[in-house]
Write a protein that holds these residues in place. Structure first.
Motif, PDB file in Angstrom:
ATOM      1  N   SER A 120       0.798  -1.257  -0.078  1.00  0.00           N
ATOM      2  CA  SER A 120      -0.018   0.122   0.063  1.00  0.00           C
ATOM      3  C   SER A 120       0.926   1.144   0.062  1.00  0.00           C
ATOM      4  O   SER A 120       2.000   1.408   0.318  1.00  0.00           O
ATOM      5  CB  SER A 120      -1.018   0.005   1.247  1.00  0.00           C
ATOM      6  N   PRO A 122       2.079   4.110   2.031  1.00  0.00           N
ATOM      7  CA  PRO A 122       1.910   4.348   3.509  1.00  0.00           C
ATOM      8  C   PRO A 122       1.596   5.943   3.950  1.00  0.00           C
ATOM      9  O   PRO A 122       2.096   6.310   4.976  1.00  0.00           O
ATOM     10  CB  PRO A 122       3.379   3.862   3.810  1.00  0.00           C
ATOM     11  N   ASP A 124      -1.219   6.564   4.678  1.00  0.00           N
ATOM     12  CA  ASP A 124      -2.203   6.366   5.909  1.00  0.00           C
ATOM     13  C   ASP A 124      -1.592   5.888   6.940  1.00  0.00           C
ATOM     14  O   ASP A 124      -2.071   6.201   8.233  1.00  0.00           O
ATOM     15  CB  ASP A 124      -3.004   5.030   5.371  1.00  0.00           C
ATOM     16  N   TRP A 197      -2.392   4.533  12.145  1.00  0.00           N
ATOM     17  CA  TRP A 197      -2.701   3.932  10.859  1.00  0.00           C
ATOM     18  C   TRP A 197      -4.122   4.240  10.472  1.00  0.00           C
ATOM     19  O   TRP A 197      -4.946   4.380  11.430  1.00  0.00           O
ATOM     20  CB  TRP A 197      -2.256   2.541  10.869  1.00  0.00           C
ATOM     21  N   ASP A 198      -4.567   4.196   9.132  1.00  0.00           N
ATOM     22  CA  ASP A 198      -6.080   4.223   9.019  1.00  0.00           C
ATOM     23  C   ASP A 198      -6.660   3.109   9.516  1.00  0.00           C
ATOM     24  O   ASP A 198      -6.227   1.853   9.433  1.00  0.00           O
ATOM     25  CB  ASP A 198      -6.054   4.544   7.321  1.00  0.00           C
ATOM     26  N   GLY A 222       5.494  -0.640   3.514  1.00  0.00           N
ATOM     27  CA  GLY A 222       4.045  -0.614   2.848  1.00  0.00           C
ATOM     28  C   GLY A 222       3.432  -2.157   2.540  1.00  0.00           C
ATOM     29  O   GLY A 222       2.417  -2.380   1.996  1.00  0.00           O
ATOM     30  N   VAL A 279      -9.724   6.625   2.998  1.00  0.00           N
ATOM     31  CA  VAL A 279      -8.649   5.312   3.482  1.00  0.00           C
ATOM     32  C   VAL A 279      -8.477   4.536   2.281  1.00  0.00           C
ATOM     33  O   VAL A 279      -7.354   4.270   1.970  1.00  0.00           O
ATOM     34  CB  VAL A 279      -9.461   4.479   4.506  1.00  0.00           C
ATOM     35  N   TYR A 280      -9.386   4.130   1.411  1.00  0.00           N
ATOM     36  CA  TYR A 280      -9.285   3.298   0.369  1.00  0.00           C
ATOM     37  C   TYR A 280      -8.460   4.265  -0.838  1.00  0.00           C
ATOM     38  O   TYR A 280      -7.745   3.601  -1.609  1.00  0.00           O
ATOM     39  CB  TYR A 280     -10.478   2.901  -0.183  1.00  0.00           C
ATOM     40  N   GLY A 283      -4.708   4.646   0.385  1.00  0.00           N
ATOM     41  CA  GLY A 283      -4.137   3.502   0.630  1.00  0.00           C
ATOM     42  C   GLY A 283      -3.466   2.725  -0.483  1.00  0.00           C
ATOM     43  O   GLY A 283      -2.423   2.255  -0.527  1.00  0.00           O
ATOM     44  N   VAL A 285      -4.391  -0.130  -1.553  1.00  0.00           N
ATOM     45  CA  VAL A 285      -4.129  -1.535  -1.183  1.00  0.00           C
ATOM     46  C   VAL A 285      -4.102  -2.589  -2.378  1.00  0.00           C
ATOM     47  O   VAL A 285      -5.133  -2.545  -2.906  1.00  0.00           O
ATOM     48  CB  VAL A 285      -4.737  -2.400   0.036  1.00  0.00           C
TER      49      VAL A 285
END
Length: 328
Positions: A120, A122, A124, A197-198, A222, A279-280, A283, A285
């Motif tokens: 991810s 980082p 967040d 963190w988130d 990450g 967040v999404y 991030g 991810v």
């Protein structure tokens, strides 16, 4: 002429004629329901640990929890440390951990292995201060009190940020708290900063106007993992492989559907949709294969914890990976 007796007789016959198919339908329905319940009871169970319901939210939103050939029992944790303890105790079969918490769990003796990985951005991962704090960077943390959760990615970030800023760890005071308590401590002024963190970072920014004075870019690898116990890998391999496949598909889907994921996550957690969308979106991810570069990055994380005496002995992380679950 119809007699009362014949009328009663005909009515009785009619009722029997009507009731006979109704009874057959009820019996068939009962048999179907009972068979379904029996089938559900017979399904194998995979015990999954989650943090702030993030994995479950992605799977729900992406439709990956439909038609499961097994049953999932979800266990939600506010942070990685208690999830790692649950893995160590065998209370869950698999769960999501960041790279630093995995090191911490393994150093504590957890018989578990990373079976899937994600990277991810980082952004967040951050050290935050109150809106009116005079602190503005990691160097200004000298002599201050920093809240975080012991062994978490927040703990790791604080160590890495202090090192980069040239501030000895002995010049700060760590206060190890669960996220809810750390947030309260920051709000009350009992600590000067919080390394977190988130979704906690995004929630603090949106609700309390917390300020970020350092983030994980250039400091954190990450990496996060799905970590399974050795017993689950041996005894529930089929279910585990299917679950990991669904998680990877859901994570890829979430990259292009932040609105849908945020809306579903909001229903599951009660957190504001706009916070979860942040967040999404930041991030990003995404699943990655467990290759030599991932293992090398994990070793750097372990070495950082060892140098800071967070773990007492050298940890060779190569044995903490299981690469036999291919990335879909």
């Amino acid at each position: 002429m119809t007699t009362p007796h014949s009328s009663f007789s005909n009515s009785f016959v009619l009722q029997r004629a009507l009731l006979k198919p109704l009874g057959a339908v009820m019996l068939a329905l009962c048999a179907t329901v009972c068979a379904t319940q029996s089938h559900a009871a017979d399904l194998p169970v995979l015990k999954v640990g989650d943090q702030s319901l993030q994995t479950r939210g992605i799977l729900e939103a992406s439709g990956q929890l439909k038609d499961l050939p097994y049953k999932i029992e979800w266990f939600n944790f506010p942070a990685a440390q208690p999830l790692g303890e649950a893995l160590n105790a065998g209370a869950v079969d698999v769960g999501g951990l960041g790279d630093a918490p995995l090191v911490f769990a393994l150093a504590a003796g957890a018989r578990a292995r990373a079976v899937a990985a994600t990277r991810s951005n980082p952004l967040d991962l951050a050290i935050v201060v109150g809106a009116h704090s005079p602190l503005n960077d990691a160097a200004s943390l000298k002599g201050k009190r920093i809240a975080t959760t012991r062994g978490s990615i927040g703990h790791y970030l604080a160590l890495a940020a202090l090192k980069k800023a040239g501030v000895p760890v002995s010049d700060v005071t760590f206060v190890f708290l669960a996220p809810a308590d750390a947030k309260a401590a920051l709000a009350s002024g009992s600590v000067d900063a919080w390394s977190v963190w988130d979704p906690y970072t995004a929630l603090g920014e949106a609700r309390d106007h917390d300020r970020i004075i350092a983030n994980g870019v250039g400091l954190s690898e990450g990496l996060s993992y799905q970590v399974a116990t050795e017993r689950a890998i041996a005894d529930k391999r089929v279910q585990l492989a299917d679950f990991l496949r669904r998680v990877a598909i859901g994570q890829r889907w979430a990259l292009s559907h932040p609105d849908e994921v945020a809306a579903m996550q909001s229903k599951v957690t009660g957190l504001p949709t706009d916070v979860l969308k942040t967040v999404y979106q930041r991030g990003q991810v995404h699943p990655v294969a467990i290759d030599d570069s991932v293992v090398a990055a994990q070793q750097r994380t372990a070495d950082t914890y060892e140098a800071a005496n967070v773990i007492r002995a050298h940890l060779d992380v190569r044995t903490s990976f299981d690469r036999s679950f291919p990335l879909p």
